[in-house]
Write a protein that holds these residues in place. Structure first.
Motif, PDB file in Angstrom:
ATOM      1  N   ALA A  36      50.204  46.398  30.044  1.00  0.00           N
ATOM      2  CA  ALA A  36      51.370  45.536  30.228  1.00  0.00           C
ATOM      3  C   ALA A  36      51.368  44.429  29.183  1.00  0.00           C
ATOM      4  O   ALA A  36      50.347  43.802  28.912  1.00  0.00           O
ATOM      5  CB  ALA A  36      51.370  44.941  31.630  1.00  0.00           C
ATOM      6  N   SER A  37      52.522  44.211  28.620  1.00  0.00           N
ATOM      7  CA  SER A  37      52.675  43.224  27.555  1.00  0.00           C
ATOM      8  C   SER A  37      54.051  42.603  27.660  1.00  0.00           C
ATOM      9  O   SER A  37      55.002  43.231  28.119  1.00  0.00           O
ATOM     10  CB  SER A  37      52.509  43.927  26.206  1.00  0.00           C
ATOM     11  OG  SER A  37      52.761  43.060  25.154  1.00  0.00           O
ATOM     12  N   ARG A  38      54.162  41.368  27.224  1.00  0.00           N
ATOM     13  CA  ARG A  38      55.456  40.692  27.288  1.00  0.00           C
ATOM     14  C   ARG A  38      56.401  41.123  26.171  1.00  0.00           C
ATOM     15  O   ARG A  38      57.594  40.916  26.255  1.00  0.00           O
ATOM     16  CB  ARG A  38      55.261  39.186  27.241  1.00  0.00           C
ATOM     17  CG  ARG A  38      54.714  38.638  28.533  1.00  0.00           C
ATOM     18  CD  ARG A  38      54.545  37.128  28.480  1.00  0.00           C
ATOM     19  NE  ARG A  38      54.218  36.597  29.783  1.00  0.00           N
ATOM     20  CZ  ARG A  38      53.035  36.631  30.342  1.00  0.00           C
ATOM     21  NH1 ARG A  38      52.030  37.226  29.724  1.00  0.00           N
ATOM     22  NH2 ARG A  38      52.823  36.127  31.529  1.00  0.00           N
ATOM     23  N   PRO A  78      54.061  41.054  32.979  1.00  0.00           N
ATOM     24  CA  PRO A  78      53.083  42.139  33.138  1.00  0.00           C
ATOM     25  C   PRO A  78      52.922  42.608  34.586  1.00  0.00           C
ATOM     26  O   PRO A  78      52.794  43.814  34.835  1.00  0.00           O
ATOM     27  CB  PRO A  78      51.796  41.530  32.590  1.00  0.00           C
ATOM     28  CG  PRO A  78      52.285  40.587  31.539  1.00  0.00           C
ATOM     29  CD  PRO A  78      53.539  39.981  32.128  1.00  0.00           C
ATOM     30  N   THR A 112      48.847  37.224  36.970  1.00  0.00           N
ATOM     31  CA  THR A 112      49.311  38.598  37.112  1.00  0.00           C
ATOM     32  C   THR A 112      48.630  39.258  38.305  1.00  0.00           C
ATOM     33  O   THR A 112      49.282  39.910  39.125  1.00  0.00           O
ATOM     34  CB  THR A 112      49.023  39.392  35.821  1.00  0.00           C
ATOM     35  OG1 THR A 112      49.768  38.806  34.756  1.00  0.00           O
ATOM     36  CG2 THR A 112      49.398  40.853  35.971  1.00  0.00           C
TER      37      THR A 112
END
Length: 131
Positions: A36-38, A78, A112
């Motif tokens: 997960a990445s922005r 994320p 997160t």
């Protein structure tokens, strides 16, 4: 049956990946590994580059479990990406790696892991990296 692993290239991420593989082997489950990445580019330090992505895929191949790696990067947080992947896969378990953070760090940067724990519809297993 599927297990979702939240993965970033750090000791906590490696611990989560290893535990996800172990859990998958126990019951013959598939893995969905979510990086997960922005953003969808390398500005986010958690985003895997091509070499890192290949390394994770090779590691999964050697493990003997059925797995896919997702590196979506989007405007969503994320936690949302992990939760969405779990919903899409019908996950029975989410595995996340944890690291120590100060209370101020949690407040300023959010958590997160906390959000995934609170919003997941399946069990969430948090593991620590061995030092």
């Amino acid at each position: 049956m599927t297990i979702v692993v939240g993965y970033v290239n750090n000791p906590a991420g490696h611990a989560a990946l290893d535990r996800g593989i172990a859990e998958a082997k126990k019951d013959g489950r598939d893995l969905v590994v979510v990086n997960a990445s922005r953003t969808s580019d390398r500005r986010d330090s958690y985003r895997l580059g091509e070499g890192e992505m290949k390394s994770v895929q090779d590691y999964l191949s050697r493990s003997g479990v059925q797995a896919q790696v997702l590196a979506r990067g989007s405007e969503y947080e994320p936690a949302e990406q992990i939760l969405d992947a779990a919903a899409e896969a019908g996950a029975q378990l989410i595995v996340l790696g944890t690291r120590k953070r100060t209370p101020v760090g949690k407040f300023l940067l959010g958590s997160t892991i906390q959000r995934v724990i609170l919003e997941a519809v399946c069990p969430v297993l948090c593991v620590k990296a061995s030092h």
